[in-house]
Design an enzyme around this catalytic site. Structure first.
Site, short mmCIF file in Angstrom:
data_model
loop_
_atom_site.label_atom_id
_atom_site.label_comp_id
_atom_site.label_asym_id
_atom_site.label_seq_id
_atom_site.Cartn_x
_atom_site.Cartn_y
_atom_site.Cartn_z
CB SER A 104 -13.16 0.23 4.00
OG SER A 104 -12.60 -0.73 4.86
N GLY B 213 -12.64 2.79 8.53
CA GLY B 213 -11.94 1.57 8.16
C GLY B 213 -12.13 0.53 9.25
N GLY C 218 -13.25 -13.84 5.53
CA GLY C 218 -12.20 -13.03 4.93
C GLY C 218 -10.88 -13.20 5.65
NE ARG D 116 24.97 -12.80 -5.07
CZ ARG D 116 25.13 -11.88 -6.01
NH1 ARG D 116 24.73 -12.13 -7.25
NH2 ARG D 116 25.68 -10.73 -5.73
CD GLN E 102 18.77 -7.11 4.79
OE1 GLN E 102 17.83 -6.37 4.50
NE2 GLN E 102 20.00 -6.66 5.00
CD GLU F 55 -10.57 -8.80 4.49
OE1 GLU F 55 -9.43 -8.43 4.16
OE2 GLU F 55 -11.57 -8.60 3.79
#
Lengths: 402, 84
Positions: A148, A153, A260, A286, A355, A382
């Site tokens: 890049s 890119g 990659g 929890r 969340q 990648e």
């Protein structure tokens, strides 16, 4: 700066989520990583307890890189003749998944080192392999991948870095950006435009004219030590060029990116697994109105989808790895599909993990905020999700059009 | 199934591009669909199917222009003495 291998109080206090703090990184390691189980043990002991601290510091310590070397993790897929461990690609995927489960920044460093080492193994001539592979296997030389640029890119064909052939070799000019591990790497695999195509060049960090500028404070994989690297009249020998020239030169890049993507897919599976483990542990402890989160159907829906996608992504990864081990050309598209599915799923489930944790999930006391930021990066590197969709759709078209 | 190298290579190319009406003599580059992805797949297919490793210096466009030229490359490499 120096980063001590000590888990900060906040990370230690969150031990029930991140796993127990078993000691400093410099402690004893049981032995080389040879499979998923030994990779998991290594990561749980030496990586996971400290990953939030690495994230905040914006780098991983040298001690960790040494531990990775002692565990034989840098390039275990290299042949034993070059001090590798002949690890098959299916196992390599499982190992990179485990590292990604603990720390995406460390997995990123493994990814780019893997890309460089594999490329030298695949395309290097005997002298190039002898010169570099033993050091790449041991981790004495760490590699990074320079594709890049500030203006190119996803559009790899738009790179402006040039390599001009001289009587005795090459002269390199240009700027590379977002180079993972660039702050630390010893050897760069640089893609540059030549008179006829795009060539791949091995450039030592200490070559005159190479300048490394750190890039800090990124959204995710914050400890992967990114850099902008400039090359100003860097003189290279003839043996800096890797692989064939002409129409097949693009294959060097295609192959490196394929490895990659395989590693990023593995790391994405690791993120999903980490989200699942953190979320299921949190949901079990929890309570809301006296009821554990885990008993609530809306939370169960999130956890069930994490379980399902983790398994599906893992199977896609293993299939891509099996095809690599078989030398089957279908591995390239299988790897695209695995990376696309796993990275999108990782981003989705990391959001859900935050969340489930509520405000705790937004705090530095739990790892899920890090997973969330790291997962977003997986959808970009990648090959962005958009580029992957174009490529996968192209496969569908060429196979079905009459 | 094809028994000859030409036939196997043609079958692979046709499998990737069913819309291309191609024979063993035709220049696959003339069709315009050869990109780096397909080139990589093609080299992997040839190496795996015929149990050879194609050295860098043989990765020339003339060797991959048609099924016939690829088959000739395969024959040449298969007949070379194995160097340990």
């Amino acid at each position: 700066m120096t980063l001590l291998n000590e888990a900060p109080a906040a990370v230690a206090a969150a031990g029930s989520v991140t796993g127990p703090v078993t000691g400093p990184v410099t402690g004893p390691v049981t032995g080389p990583v040879t499979d998923r189980a030994s990779a998991r043990a290594f990561v749980d002991a030496c990586v996971t307890p400290y990953a939030n601290a690495y994230d905040r510091a914006g780098r991983v310590p040298e001690d960790l890189l040494d531990q990775v070397a002692r565990a034989g993790l840098w390039a275990p897929f290299l042949p034993s003749a070059y001090s590798g461990a002949d690890m098959d690609m299916v196992t390599l995927g499982a190992v990179h998944e485990e590292v990604g489960r603990g720390c995406s920044s460390l997995r990123s460093l493994l990814t780019v080192h893997t890309m460089l080492a594999w490329t030298v193994r695949r395309w290097g001539d005997p002298a190039q392999r002898e010169r570099w592979l033993p050091e790449l296997a041991s981790g004495a030389t760490l590699g990074a991948f320079c594709l890049s640029e500030p203006g190119a890119g996803s559009d790899a064909s738009g790179i402006a870095t040039t390599a001009v052939e001289t009587g005795g070799g090459w002269v390199l000019n240009g700027v590379k950006k977002w180079t993972t591990g660039g702050q630390r790497a010893d050897l760069f695999l640089v893609f540059a435009r030549t008179a006829t195509s795009i060539g791949a060049f091995l450039v030592p960090r200490d070559a005159p004219g190479v300048r490394v500028v750190p890039i800090d404070d990124m959204l995710g994989t914050r400890a992967s030590m990114l850099a902008e690297i400039s090359f100003q009249d860097v003189v290279l020998g003839r043996d800096a060029l890797l692989g064939p020239s002409g129409f097949t030169a693009g294959m060097v890049l295609t192959g490196a990116l394929d490895l990659g993507r395989y590693s990023v897919a593995a790391g994405s599976v690791g993120i999903i697994q980490a989200c699942l483990e953190a979320s299921s542990a949190y949901a079990a402890e929890r309570t809301v109105g006296g009821t554990p989160l885990a008993r609530l159907p809306l939370i169960q829906a999130k956890l069930s989808d994490m379980v399902t996608d983790a398994r599906a992504a893992r199977l896609l990864l293993a299939e891509a790895g099996r095809l690599k081990d078989a030398g089957d050309a279908n591995t390239i598209m299988a790897t695209w599909v695995a990376k696309y599915f796993a990275s999108v799923a990782a981003a989705r489930h990391a959001a859900e993990a935050v969340q489930i944790h509520g405000a705790n999930g937004c705090s530095p006391d739990y790892p899920v905020a890090r997973y969330y930021r790291d997962a977003k990066v997986m959808e970009i590197i990648e090959g962005s999700s958009e580029i992957q969709r174009i490529t996968i759709a192209g496969q569908a078209e060429r196979e079905t059009t009459i | 199934m094809f028994d000859t190298a030409q036939g196997q290579i043609l079958e692979f190319v046709r499998g990737r591009y069913p819309q291309a009406e191609i024979d063993a003599e035709q220049d696959i580059f003339a069709f315009g669909f050869v990109n780096s992805l397909f080139a990589m797949e093609l080299v992997m297919f040839v190496e795996k199917t015929f149990g050879i490793t194609i050295p860098n210096e043989e990765l020339r466009i003339d060797n991959f222009r048609s099924a016939n030229t690829m088959a000739a490359l395969v024959g040449r490499l298969q007949n070379e003495p194995v160097v340990a």
